[in-house]
Design a protein around this motif. Structure first.
Motif, PDB file in Angstrom:
ATOM      1  N   GLN A 250       0.836  -1.202   0.000  1.00 54.56           N
ATOM      2  CA  GLN A 250       0.000   0.000   0.000  1.00 54.56           C
ATOM      3  C   GLN A 250       0.874   1.257   0.000  1.00 54.56           C
ATOM      4  OE1 GLN A 250      -2.794   0.107   3.228  1.00 54.56           O
ATOM      5  NE2 GLN A 250      -3.855   1.923   2.470  1.00 54.56           N
ATOM      6  N   GLY A 251       0.521   2.202  -0.862  1.00 58.25           N
ATOM      7  CA  GLY A 251       1.277   3.440  -0.950  1.00 58.25           C
ATOM      8  C   GLY A 251       2.447   3.385  -1.907  1.00 58.25           C
ATOM      9  N   SER A 252       2.640   2.239  -2.570  1.00 54.92           N
ATOM     10  CA  SER A 252       3.751   2.085  -3.513  1.00 54.92           C
ATOM     11  C   SER A 252       3.234   1.709  -4.898  1.00 54.92           C
ATOM     12  CB  SER A 252       4.736   1.012  -3.029  1.00 54.92           C
ATOM     13  OG  SER A 252       5.296   1.361  -1.783  1.00 54.92           O
ATOM     14  N   THR A 253       4.045   1.971  -5.906  1.00 61.91           N
ATOM     15  CA  THR A 253       3.716   1.604  -7.286  1.00 61.91           C
ATOM     16  C   THR A 253       4.828   0.725  -7.834  1.00 61.91           C
ATOM     17  OG1 THR A 253       2.528   3.685  -7.659  1.00 61.91           O
ATOM     18  CG2 THR A 253       3.239   2.450  -9.603  1.00 61.91           C
ATOM     19  N   PHE A 254       4.478  -0.493  -8.232  1.00 59.42           N
ATOM     20  CA  PHE A 254       5.462  -1.411  -8.799  1.00 59.42           C
ATOM     21  C   PHE A 254       5.619  -1.122 -10.284  1.00 59.42           C
ATOM     22  CE2 PHE A 254       6.318  -5.703 -10.730  1.00 59.42           C
ATOM     23  CZ  PHE A 254       7.646  -5.737 -10.357  1.00 59.42           C
ATOM     24  N   VAL A 255       6.866  -1.047 -10.739  1.00 57.71           N
ATOM     25  CA  VAL A 255       7.149  -0.729 -12.136  1.00 57.71           C
ATOM     26  C   VAL A 255       7.960  -1.852 -12.771  1.00 57.71           C
ATOM     27  CG1 VAL A 255       8.144   0.939 -13.735  1.00 57.71           C
ATOM     28  CG2 VAL A 255       7.208   1.731 -11.547  1.00 57.71           C
ATOM     29  N   ASN A 256       7.444  -2.408 -13.850  1.00 60.44           N
ATOM     30  CA  ASN A 256       8.181  -3.396 -14.637  1.00 60.44           C
ATOM     31  C   ASN A 256       7.721  -3.260 -16.080  1.00 60.44           C
ATOM     32  OD1 ASN A 256       9.977  -5.574 -15.090  1.00 60.44           O
ATOM     33  ND2 ASN A 256       8.231  -6.962 -15.230  1.00 60.44           N
ATOM     34  N   ARG A 257       8.489  -2.527 -16.865  1.00 58.03           N
ATOM     35  CA  ARG A 257       8.132  -2.294 -18.260  1.00 58.03           C
ATOM     36  C   ARG A 257       9.315  -2.619 -19.170  1.00 58.03           C
ATOM     37  NH1 ARG A 257       4.300   2.924 -19.488  1.00 58.03           N
ATOM     38  NH2 ARG A 257       2.745   2.570 -17.841  1.00 58.03           N
TER      39      ARG A 257
ATOM     40  N   VAL B 171      15.391  -8.654 -30.151  1.00 59.28           N
ATOM     41  CA  VAL B 171      14.733  -7.383 -29.827  1.00 59.28           C
ATOM     42  C   VAL B 171      15.585  -6.643 -28.797  1.00 59.28           C
ATOM     43  CG1 VAL B 171      12.602  -6.258 -29.089  1.00 59.28           C
ATOM     44  CG2 VAL B 171      12.502  -8.512 -30.185  1.00 59.28           C
ATOM     45  N   TRP B 172      16.066  -5.487 -29.191  1.00 58.29           N
ATOM     46  CA  TRP B 172      16.880  -4.643 -28.294  1.00 58.29           C
ATOM     47  C   TRP B 172      15.922  -3.825 -27.438  1.00 58.29           C
ATOM     48  CZ3 TRP B 172      19.588   0.471 -29.903  1.00 58.29           C
ATOM     49  CH2 TRP B 172      20.445   0.898 -28.870  1.00 58.29           C
ATOM     50  N   CYS B 173      16.077  -3.912 -26.123  1.00 56.56           N
ATOM     51  CA  CYS B 173      15.095  -3.321 -25.222  1.00 56.56           C
ATOM     52  C   CYS B 173      15.715  -2.472 -24.112  1.00 56.56           C
ATOM     53  CB  CYS B 173      14.268  -4.413 -24.533  1.00 56.56           C
ATOM     54  SG  CYS B 173      13.418  -5.559 -25.636  1.00 56.56           S
ATOM     55  N   ASN B 174      14.936  -1.511 -23.666  1.00 55.21           N
ATOM     56  CA  ASN B 174      15.208  -0.781 -22.437  1.00 55.21           C
ATOM     57  C   ASN B 174      14.180  -1.244 -21.413  1.00 55.21           C
ATOM     58  OD1 ASN B 174      14.527   2.389 -21.028  1.00 55.21           O
ATOM     59  ND2 ASN B 174      16.429   1.276 -20.724  1.00 55.21           N
ATOM     60  N   GLY B 175      14.608  -1.493 -20.191  1.00 62.22           N
ATOM     61  CA  GLY B 175      13.692  -1.967 -19.170  1.00 62.22           C
ATOM     62  C   GLY B 175      13.642  -1.040 -17.965  1.00 62.22           C
ATOM     63  N   LEU B 176      12.451  -0.880 -17.406  1.00 58.87           N
ATOM     64  CA  LEU B 176      12.264  -0.123 -16.169  1.00 58.87           C
ATOM     65  C   LEU B 176      11.815  -1.100 -15.094  1.00 58.87           C
ATOM     66  CD1 LEU B 176      10.254   2.936 -17.573  1.00 58.87           C
ATOM     67  CD2 LEU B 176      12.724   2.769 -17.198  1.00 58.87           C
ATOM     68  N   PHE B 177      12.476  -1.060 -13.947  1.00 61.44           N
ATOM     69  CA  PHE B 177      12.127  -1.995 -12.887  1.00 61.44           C
ATOM     70  C   PHE B 177      12.384  -1.378 -11.514  1.00 61.44           C
ATOM     71  CE2 PHE B 177      12.902  -5.309  -9.791  1.00 61.44           C
ATOM     72  CZ  PHE B 177      11.840  -6.169 -10.016  1.00 61.44           C
ATOM     73  N   GLY B 178      11.440  -1.589 -10.597  1.00 62.52           N
ATOM     74  CA  GLY B 178      11.626  -1.122  -9.233  1.00 62.52           C
ATOM     75  C   GLY B 178      10.311  -0.755  -8.578  1.00 62.52           C
ATOM     76  N   MET B 179      10.422  -0.198  -7.390  1.00 62.17           N
ATOM     77  CA  MET B 179       9.249   0.180  -6.610  1.00 62.17           C
ATOM     78  C   MET B 179       9.295   1.674  -6.328  1.00 62.17           C
ATOM     79  SD  MET B 179       6.611  -1.519  -5.234  1.00 62.17           S
ATOM     80  CE  MET B 179       7.251  -3.160  -4.845  1.00 62.17           C
TER      81      MET B 179
END
Length: 275
Positions: free
Chosen positions: A173-180, A200-208
């Motif tokens: 609660q109060g956090s946003t999980f990011v995985n793109r 496929v060459w990719c950029n990734g976003l990951f974290g809380m």
């Protein structure tokens, strides 16, 4: 994407999210000696050079096989059109929100791989129900069961805990999980009427993103290799693996706060990719 160790699972044909060893992933800024004005001047020069190159490219973007597959014209360098957009519109058909119905061509295989890399590298993989839907949609019928069981083992309770998530895959609660996963480009390394291998060459976003987060959202670069099979009128995934890079130099952007990141994740939707 893998957990700290060598990424990718070629034996079982699936990948999972990589948790950076450095929680800041190089995002923590240190003092710089170069001036902002110099950076601006260099940026303008680069843009001018790119514009001149584009203007002088000419009309050599035909529909030859080398342009379609991204192969080289002289054995050492890609032809100009190998990295240009094909002009083909993205598919409009979707199954459970996942793009489907790709063209039976090298271009279609690239589009499929880019969209499948996106969904297999999404936050939906961290929840059982959506993970099963994703796998059943993109996997070839011959491997769907083994791929699903492999992913279920990967996204274990221990893995979710290390990612800072609840046991059901939701963010605290109060956090946003990011995985793109954000494809930057794709190329075909082999192709036939029934099979294709696409990188496929990719950029990734990951974290809380959250005030209490100990794993801030970081960015990394990687290349996903997908082996696809033409099955029942569409490209399906037989196997997927991943390697790190190519990784560009980190820019001079100021790191955003958690509120700004959370808002961006909630407001900016994704894309349907077309090669």
């Amino acid at each position: 994407m893998s957990l700290g160790d060598e990424p990718g699972y070629p034996e079982t044909g699936h990948t999972r999210t990589r948790l950076p060893d450095d929680p800041y992933g190089g995002a923590r800024r240190t003092g710089r000696s170069s001036s902002r004005s110099l950076v601006t001047v260099v940026g303008v020069v680069v843009l001018l050079i790119a514009a001149i190159a584009f203007a002088n490219r000419g009309g050599n973007e035909g529909s030859s096989n080398t342009a379609d597959t991204g192969s080289t014209g002289n054995g050492s360098r890609p032809v100009t059109s190998s990295t240009a957009a094909s002009g083909t519109k993205p598919v409009e058909t979707k199954s459970d929100g996942i793009p489907t119905g790709f063209a039976h061509s090298a271009q279609g295989a690239q589009s499929a791989a880019a969209n499948y890399a996106t969904v297999l590298g999404s936050d939906g993989m961290f929840k059982t129900a959506t993970r099963h839907t994703i796998v059943q949609t993109v996997a070839d019928p011959t491997v769907v069961n083994s791929m699903q069981s492999g992913f279920d083992a990967d996204y274990s309770a221990d893995f979710l805990k290390k990612a800072g998530l609840e046991t059901d895959g939701s963010a605290p609660q109060g956090s946003t999980f990011v995985n793109r996963t954000l494809p930057a480009g794709a190329k075909v390394t082999s192709y036939s009427d029934s099979a294709a291998t696409v990188e496929v060459w990719c950029n990734g976003l990951f974290g809380m993103a959250g005030e209490k987060s100990t794993s801030p959202v970081t960015s990394n670069w990687f290349t996903v290799t997908m082996k696809l099979h033409w099955s029942d009128g569409d490209w399906k995934v037989l196997q997927s693996s991943q390697k790190t890079g190519p990784t560009p130099v980190t820019g001079d952007n100021t790191v955003s706060g958690t509120d700004e990141i959370s808002k961006a994740v909630q407001e900016f939707g994704g894309f349907t990719y077309a090669r």
